[in-house]
Design an enzyme around this catalytic site. Structure first.
Site, PDB file in Angstrom:
ATOM      1  N   GLU A 184      72.984   8.305  21.071  1.00 54.08           N
ATOM      2  CA  GLU A 184      74.082   8.709  21.940  1.00 54.08           C
ATOM      3  C   GLU A 184      73.872   8.219  23.371  1.00 54.08           C
ATOM      4  OE1 GLU A 184      76.700  12.620  23.213  1.00 54.08           O
ATOM      5  OE2 GLU A 184      74.717  12.920  22.336  1.00 54.08           O
ATOM      6  N   GLU A 279      82.405  18.474  21.138  1.00 54.70           N
ATOM      7  CA  GLU A 279      81.297  18.797  22.045  1.00 54.70           C
ATOM      8  C   GLU A 279      81.832  18.975  23.475  1.00 54.70           C
ATOM      9  OE1 GLU A 279      76.666  17.541  22.377  1.00 54.70           O
ATOM     10  OE2 GLU A 279      78.102  16.021  22.963  1.00 54.70           O
TER      11      GLU A 279
END
Length: 303
Positions: A184, A279
Site C-alpha cells: 500500500e 477505510e
C-alpha cells in the site's frame, strides 16, 4: 427492499421466540434487509457501533443486513484467538468474505525494510509467518504490507533493492498457502518510502510473485498523484485490492472531490470482483451518520 429470509434470520439469532412467546430482536436498530451491494464494499468494526452496539457478531449481522458482503479488519493480527474464531464463524454463517488485515511488525514500519538490516528483515518474516496462521483461522486471502520509512543515508536504488529482496522472502512464505500480501502506497507522511502507484507496480514486477500485488487506496492516491482512472489503468494487472475514502476528509464517497460514480464504473467495467475496503471515517457522528453512510454507498454502487 427485499428480505432475504425470516428462517435464515432465526438461524442466525437475529429474531427468536422467547419463553413467553414474544419476539425478541437483536441489539442493533433493525432495518429491513437490503439487496446486496453489487460492488463488494467492506466496512470495518466500529463503523456501525451505534446501530449495532452488541459487539463484533452483532455488528457483522448488521452489515450483512444492509447488503455488505465483506469485512476488513486492519487489527486482526492483534485480536485474541477467541475473537478471531468468533469473527470467522459469524462471517461463515453470513456468507461474508474477509478482506485485508495488516502484517503489523510494530516498529518495523518506522525503522523500515529499506535499510537492509537483518533485525528488521527477521521481524518482517516472523510477522509474515504469524499472519499465515491468522489468515487460515479467519479465511483471509490478502494482507497489507507497508515497507516503512525512507533511509535518508542510503541511495534510493539501494533502498528499493532492499525492499524487493525482503518482499521476495515474504512472498516465499505466503505463496504456498495461496495468500497475497498487498503493498500500500500511503500519503500520511513524506517520510514513507512507498508513495506512488508506478513505484509499487515496479516493485511487484521485480518480486514476480502472485503473492505480492498492489493495494490501491483511492484516498491516498488522490492525495499523492491524482489522475486516478489513468493510473489504475496503467497498473491494473498488479492491483489485487482497492480501498476507498474521499478527499479531503477521508470520509465516505460524496463528501469530497472524488467522482466515485465514475471511478466505480471504471472498476466494474474492468471486471473487478475483489473487495473494496471502506477505510475511512463517518462524516456524521452517531446512528444518523451510519445510516447516511449506507445511503451514500447506495448512491455510488454500480447499476
Amino acid at each position: 427492499m427485499k428480505r432475504r429470509g425470516f428462517i435464515k434470520k432465526l438461524g442466525l439469532g437475529g429474531t427468536v421466540m422467547s419463553v413467553s412467546g414474544a419476539l425478541t430482536f437483536p441489539a442493533y436498530s433493525k432495518r429491513l434487509e437490503e439487496e446486496p451491494f453489487k460492488m463488494d464494499f467492506a466496512p470495518h468494526f466500529g463503523m456501525f457501533k451505534n446501530s449495532a452496539p452488541g459487539g463484533l457478531a452483532d455488528e457483522l449481522k448488521f452489515m450483512a443486513d444492509q447488503g455488505f458482503r465483506s469485512l476488513e479488519d486492519n487489527g486482526m493480527l492483534g485480536r485474541s484467538i477467541d475473537d478471531q474464531n468468533l469473527i470467522a464463524k459469524t462471517m461463515e454463517q453470513l456468507n461474508m468474505r474477509m478482506g485485508v488485515f495488516v502484517v503489523d511488525g510494530g516498529d518495523n514500519w518506522k525503522t523500515s525494510l529499506t535499510t537492509g538490516k537483518q533485525e528488521f528483515l527477521d521481524n518482517f518474516l516472523n510477522t509474515c509467518k504469524k499472519s499465515v496462521e491468522v489468515a487460515k483461522r479467519v479465511n483471509a486471502k490478502w494482507m497489507t504490507v507497508v515497507p516503512g520509512f525512507y533511509e535518508r543515508r542510503m541511495p534510493i536504488g539501494i533502498q528499493t533493492a532492499n525492499v524487493i529482496e525482503a518482499l521476495k522472502r515474504g512472498a516465499e512464505i505466503f505463496e504456498p498457502h495461496g495468500l497475497t500480501m498487498v503493498l500500500e502506497p500511503l500519503s500520511d507522511t513524506p517520510e514513507l518510502f512507498l508513495r506512488n502507484a508506478d513505484q509499487t507496480y515496479m516493485i511487484c514486477k521485480a518480486v514476480g510473485s502472485p503473492a505480492c500485488k498492489i493495494l490501491y487506496d483511492i484516498y491516498h492516491m488522490q492525495r499523492n498523484e491524482g489522475n486516478l482512472i489513468a493510473t489504475m489503468q496503467n497498473t491494473w494487472d498488479e492491483i489485487a485490492y482497492i480501498q476507498i475514502g474521499d478527499n479531503p476528509g477521508r470520509k465516505e464517497p460524496g463528501t469530497g472531490e472524488i467522482h466515485y460514480g465514475n471511478v466505480f464504473k471504471f472498476i466494474h467495467e474492468k471486471g473487478f470482483d475483489g473487495i473494496l475496503g471502506m477505510e475511512h471515517g463517518n462524516a456524521i457522528p452517531g446512528k444518523e451518520g451510519e445510516l447516511a453512510l449506507i445511503d451514500a454507498y447506495r448512491k455510488v454502487d454500480v447499476q
